[in-house]
Design an enzyme around this catalytic site. Structure first.
Site, PDB file in Angstrom:
ATOM      1  N   ASP A  36     -25.889   7.710   7.740  1.00  0.00           N
ATOM      2  CA  ASP A  36     -26.207   6.310   7.467  1.00  0.00           C
ATOM      3  C   ASP A  36     -26.473   5.548   8.760  1.00  0.00           C
ATOM      4  O   ASP A  36     -27.372   4.700   8.814  1.00  0.00           O
ATOM      5  CB  ASP A  36     -25.082   5.650   6.665  1.00  0.00           C
ATOM      6  N   TYR A  88     -13.895  15.255   0.503  1.00  0.00           N
ATOM      7  CA  TYR A  88     -14.450  14.796  -0.768  1.00  0.00           C
ATOM      8  C   TYR A  88     -13.865  15.583  -1.941  1.00  0.00           C
ATOM      9  O   TYR A  88     -13.640  15.026  -3.008  1.00  0.00           O
ATOM     10  CB  TYR A  88     -15.974  14.954  -0.798  1.00  0.00           C
ATOM     11  N   LYS A 141     -13.762  15.922  15.193  1.00  0.00           N
ATOM     12  CA  LYS A 141     -12.645  15.180  15.803  1.00  0.00           C
ATOM     13  C   LYS A 141     -11.593  16.225  16.139  1.00  0.00           C
ATOM     14  O   LYS A 141     -10.464  16.224  15.631  1.00  0.00           O
ATOM     15  CB  LYS A 141     -12.134  14.121  14.811  1.00  0.00           C
TER      16      LYS A 141
HETATM   17  C1  LIG Z   1      -7.962  10.390  22.463  1.00  0.00           C
HETATM   18  C2  LIG Z   1      -8.013  10.193  20.960  1.00  0.00           C
HETATM   19  C3  LIG Z   1      -6.941  11.015  20.281  1.00  0.00           C
HETATM   20  C4  LIG Z   1      -7.928   8.725  20.598  1.00  0.00           C
HETATM   21  C5  LIG Z   1      -7.949   8.508  19.095  1.00  0.00           C
HETATM   22  O1  LIG Z   1      -8.766   9.075  18.365  1.00  0.00           O
HETATM   23  O2  LIG Z   1      -7.145   7.704  18.635  1.00  0.00           O
HETATM   24  C6  LIG Z   1      -9.031   7.845  21.189  1.00  0.00           C
HETATM   25  O3  LIG Z   1     -10.272   8.162  20.660  1.00  0.00           O
HETATM   26  C7  LIG Z   1      -8.704   6.408  20.896  1.00  0.00           C
HETATM   27  O4  LIG Z   1      -9.413   5.795  20.084  1.00  0.00           O
HETATM   28  O5  LIG Z   1      -7.744   5.888  21.477  1.00  0.00           O
HETATM   29  C1  LIG Z   2     -22.089   7.419  -3.374  1.00  0.00           C
HETATM   30  C2  LIG Z   2     -21.270   8.185  -2.360  1.00  0.00           C
HETATM   31  C3  LIG Z   2     -20.182   8.972  -3.059  1.00  0.00           C
HETATM   32  C4  LIG Z   2     -22.168   9.067  -1.491  1.00  0.00           C
HETATM   33  C5  LIG Z   2     -21.365   9.867  -0.498  1.00  0.00           C
HETATM   34  O1  LIG Z   2     -20.477   9.351   0.187  1.00  0.00           O
HETATM   35  O2  LIG Z   2     -21.657  11.058  -0.372  1.00  0.00           O
HETATM   36  C6  LIG Z   2     -23.243   8.327  -0.704  1.00  0.00           C
HETATM   37  O3  LIG Z   2     -22.688   7.487   0.260  1.00  0.00           O
HETATM   38  C7  LIG Z   2     -24.141   9.331  -0.056  1.00  0.00           C
HETATM   39  O4  LIG Z   2     -24.102   9.464   1.174  1.00  0.00           O
HETATM   40  O5  LIG Z   2     -24.887  10.022  -0.768  1.00  0.00           O
END
Ligand SMILES: CC(C)[C@H](C(=O)O)[C@@H](O)C(=O)O
Ligand SMILES: CC(C)[C@H](C(=O)O)[C@@H](O)C(=O)O
Lengths: 344, 344
Positions: A251, A141, A191
């Site tokens: 969320d 961010y 990740k």
């Molecule tokens: C293993 C990992 C690096 C891979 C990714 O994040 O792309 C997996 O989650 C996928 O979606 O194929």
């Molecule tokens: C409005 C947006 C920038 C904000 C964020 O991503 O942080 C909202 O989604 C939140 O979670 O408060």
């Protein structure tokens, strides 16, 4: 105590109105004096003062012990340049200005309200009670550099995800402290198989864990977390997330409850100062109809009392009253409408 | 046609065994000659050759018209340094080496299998049939610089998210082309209120949309997308995502179906060469028991025939046979067990 009240746009003013009634009741019941100052923020501030976060509002917040925030934004201001829109110009600005790095987003399925959850009945019935702890002032961010370079088809955009040990440590401590008062489990979302930031995140989180031998620490990849939340929602307690992953996970958790109108949030800095706001948005579609649920705003007030003012008894009383109200089956038009739709 | 067969670890070999039977049937029914060459990849390749992607395997893939991939990884190789583990050393390496930028991940709830979905019965019944198109060779996975700097508590990690117009345009075109053959709707997932990359993503996607006037384009923030998928899963058709957001969204979509063992995926480059693999993992917990569902592998073969070899009739025949098998209620032990658990 001095409280800055920023009701904002959409349903903000109407749910804030109800929260102020609760504050008045708390004041007399617990004999606490509150000094409320109201300020414009968001779209209404753009309309009245030309800026989503006017100087007077910022000064008012600086002079207060805590900020009770409603919600901001709406279609009226969506065509403004991004930097001027309510969300960025007010919300991201306040988070940055007050270094509100620790974002607490509790999400739970209340007993009796399982039918609101979009999860399968047997899964919803297994229970869901999660506290998402989201880092709020760093990561992708705010990381620099960020921008556009190059020409033609080779023009490229770039954003920087960035975390220091210090930033990771302080948010990890928030998570472990919170876990000590709850289910004593922290699930750290990252990740680490792709991001260097996530590897440092894992390392520092494990260092912090050494100080909390009673708390169980697990690591989960963000992609897997979004899946497991749907299948085994009751296997989580505290979820520790970076800024971007916390945005997504909190969320998803909110939607799992099916009742965004019930969920508060707190954004706190190192000295306990904070901004407290409903997790849902300004909901312009139902604003002004008197059907918006004020509970998220009321529980945000309770978090303010608990985390910024340390008025635990008052906060407990509010939480208790909310639980009782829900257990009595007292719902607002908004939630009732949802429930009818679901049960139909 | 020359096909490189990389069965890999866990359930990989056993589901590949079934897919090869299907390939033999296709070969005789449609009178197509296939020349299969098998190569070690992943953990088994580490065990046999000391590297997850041995030279012979890479050469074999280069000589082939397409790669049929099983799955890789398992607890046995999880303690290796990250860079040597099967997922990174083989899968990310293959994606990068062959520039497999376009990742297609279809996810749908099959008629009759609604009970497998973790979503509420009424929501699952409303239907779900999504194609996630994920950019696979750029973004924060591969962006430079990436690293660690500084000392002590101020030591920080950084990763770079990066997209060029060219990279966005080619994946957006994939999405619109796919939408033309489906529901004619593209939902582009981004975080344009925070990321410069997402703003360029939106801009280029809208440029591409001008060439597809029949396709409806919508933009949605990643946080909102994870929510709406749970509540209104049937409102999506093609979801266009960057690498990281596609990782998250495609896994959420897979879980929504409740039947990972049924989902194939394709990773294709500009000349139609591709790697085709089940969306699920190597599932070491059920490997060797003969209960793993081979359908994901069989449908991956169908995608290989369709996208790399242009053998549409053969691909259609396989898809049809799978549909029929599922409609007949023929399930493997794995899916049956899940369904019994759910219905219990
Ligand atoms: C293993 C990992 C690096 C891979 C990714 O994040 O792309 C997996 O989650 C996928 O979606 O194929
Ligand atoms: C409005 C947006 C920038 C904000 C964020 O991503 O942080 C909202 O989604 C939140 O979670 O408060």
């Amino acid at each position: 105590y001095k409280i800055a009240v920023l009701a904002g746009d959409g349903i903000g003013p109407e749910v804030m109105f109800e929260a102020k009634k609760v504050l008045a009741a708390v004041s007399s019941k617990f004999n606490i004096k509150f000094n409320l100052s109201e300020f414009d923020v968001g779209g209404i501030a753009i309309d009245n003062h030309g800026h989503a976060l006017p100087d007077a509002t910022l000064k008012g917040c600086e002079a207060a012990d805590a900020i009770l925030f409603g919600s901001i934004g709406g279609p009226k201001w969506d065509s403004l340049p991004l930097e001027q829109r309510p969300e960025r110009a007010a919300l991201l600005a306040l988070r940055g200005h007050f270094d509100l790095f620790s974002n607490l987003r509790p999400a739970k399925i209340y007993p009796g309200l399982e039918a609101l959850s979009p999860l399968r009945a047997d899964i919803a019935a297994s229970g869901f009670d999660v506290l998402v702890i989201r880092e709020l002032t760093s990561g992708i961010y705010f990381g620099k550099p960020k921008g556009l370079e190059g020409e033609g088809e080779e023009q490229y955009a770039f954003d920087t995800m960035r975390y220091s040990r210090r930033e990771i440590r302080r948010i990890a401590i928030s998570a472990f402290e919170a876990a000590m008062k709850r289910g004593k489990k922290v699930t750290s979302v990252d990740k680490a198989n792709v991001l260097v930031c996530s590897r440092l995140w894992r390392e520092v989180t494990e260092e912090v864990a050494l100080d909390y031998p009673e708390v169980k620490l697990e690591h989960i990849y963000i992609d897997n977390a979004t899946m497991q939340l749907l299948r085994y929602p009751n296997s989580f307690d505290v979820m520790l997330c970076s800024n971007l992953f916390g945005d997504i996970i909190s969320d998803e958790c909110a939607m799992i409850t099916g009742s965004m109108g019930l969920l508060p949030s707190a954004s706190i800095n190192g000295s306990g100062f904070g901004l407290f706001e409903p997790a849902g948005g300004s909901a312009p579609d139902i604003a002004g109809q008197g059907i918006a649920n004020p509970i998220a705003q009321i529980l945000s007030l309770s978090m303010l009392l608990r985390f910024s003012l340390n008025e635990t008894a008052a906060a407990d009383a509010i939480d208790q009253a909310v639980l009782q109200t829900l257990a009595d089956g007292i719902l607002t038009g908004e939630l009732l409408a949802k429930e009818q739709r679901h049960l139909a």
